[in-house]
Design an enzyme around this catalytic site. Structure first.
Site, mmCIF file in Angstrom:
data_model
loop_
_atom_site.group_PDB
_atom_site.id
_atom_site.type_symbol
_atom_site.label_atom_id
_atom_site.label_comp_id
_atom_site.label_asym_id
_atom_site.label_seq_id
_atom_site.Cartn_x
_atom_site.Cartn_y
_atom_site.Cartn_z
ATOM 1 N N LYS A 72 0.684 -1.143 0.002
ATOM 2 C CA LYS A 72 -0.070 -0.186 0.065
ATOM 3 C C LYS A 72 0.845 1.358 0.113
ATOM 4 C CE LYS A 72 -4.060 -2.130 2.022
ATOM 5 N NZ LYS A 72 -4.964 -1.960 3.116
ATOM 6 N N GLY A 134 -3.547 1.089 17.958
ATOM 7 C CA GLY A 134 -2.575 1.116 17.225
ATOM 8 C C GLY A 134 -2.148 2.422 16.446
ATOM 9 N N GLY A 137 -0.463 1.836 9.412
ATOM 10 C CA GLY A 137 -1.221 2.264 8.412
ATOM 11 C C GLY A 137 -2.754 1.975 8.325
ATOM 12 N N LYS A 163 4.572 7.434 18.059
ATOM 13 C CA LYS A 163 3.785 7.346 17.132
ATOM 14 C C LYS A 163 2.285 7.660 17.179
ATOM 15 C CE LYS A 163 6.494 3.515 15.064
ATOM 16 N NZ LYS A 163 6.347 1.797 14.440
#
Length: 279
Positions: A72, A134, A137, A163
């Protein structure tokens, strides 16, 4: 007879591995709904040969394709034009090819998630407290569509807090957004908890506090399988009123792709039901 003589409109899903993909079965059912004459196959591209595989498929008459792991991000770089949601996601899961050779890239994953939650499962996201687990992506592609539903708050929790905080800063202008580590969730309660980690693939559950779910809360796992994922099993044991896996998301993102290619949106509920039965 004339209809049969028309060349097939060719589409495919490309990934590695990809033999397990349900996309060919899904798009076959979509085409049947409208009497469309298409071919949709699964293509396993070499890990170091994605661009060449796309070029070959397009040269052989391909009209468009879906892209799955691990390509992706490469698809994002390969696309000549990008939709706004693909730019936000930083990843592409849908190509369509123009006659002049230009590749248009889109990302339908987030729309698929929201469609499944709101249309199929009847979950109202407005003014709800949403937790997303999470910061990879899959989560990135979901944030904008989720925030456009106007939740009261969306929290991103991730093992690597930096993140999560990066994503929260990047998407902050879409709505009220916070970031934290899993250990900071103690004492907090949520109406909708979405697992966007890969923990279920490993048979694991993120380290979550047991009192995470508010009354009538929904637990959703972007992963799916023949039985409840480990996260959903855990959620049932710890207070979630409703649990759902990501099979509906898969079908809904495929329907969004089909709409891009054909200009019509397939009915999805009976397709999801057929897949549940192994059809």
């Amino acid at each position: 007879m004339a209809e049969k003589e028309k060349p097939l409109a060719r589409y495919a899903v490309m990934g590695n591995p990809v033999a397990h993909s349900k996309s060919p079965a899904i798009h076959k059912q979509f085409a049947h709904q409208f009497g469309h004459h298409i071919e949709y196959t699964a293509i396993e591209a070499p890990l170091d040969g994605f661009t060449e595989a796309v070029t070959q498929f397009r040269a052989s008459g391909g009209k468009g394709m879906n892209i799955t792991v691990p390509f992706k991000l490469e698809a994002f770089k390969l696309a000549y034009h990008l939709s706004d949601r693909a730019k936000l996601a930083g990843a592409v899961n849908t190509f369509w090819f123009e006659p002049d050779g230009a590749i248009f890239g889109d990302n339908t994953d987030g729309a698929g998630l929201v469609h499944d939650l709101t249309k199929n499962l009847g979950v109202h996201l407005k003014d709800k407290r949403i937790l997303v687990l999470g910061a990879g992506g899959a989560v990135r592609g979901a944030l904008s569509p989720l925030l456009k539903q106007h939740p009261a708050l969306l929290v991103i929790a991730n093992r690597t807090v930096a993140k999560a905080r990066h994503l929260a800063r990047e998407f902050a202008h879409f709505g009220k957004l916070e970031a934290c580590g899993f250990d900071e969730l103690t004492g907090k309660h949520f109406d909708v908890v979405i697992n966007g980690t890969a923990a279920s693939l490993k048979g694991e559950v993120p380290p979550l506090p047991v009192n995470l779910f508010a009354k009538d809360a929904v637990a959703y796992d972007m992963m799916y399988g023949d039985k409840l994922t480990p996260f959903l099993e855990w959620a049932e044991l710890h207070g979630a009123a409703k649990v759902a896996d990501g099979l509906g998301m898969l079908v809904e993102q495929a329907a969004e792709s089909y709409f891009i290619w054909q200009g019509v949106r397939p009915e999805t509920k009976h397709v999801i039901a057929a897949l549940r039965k192994g059809g």
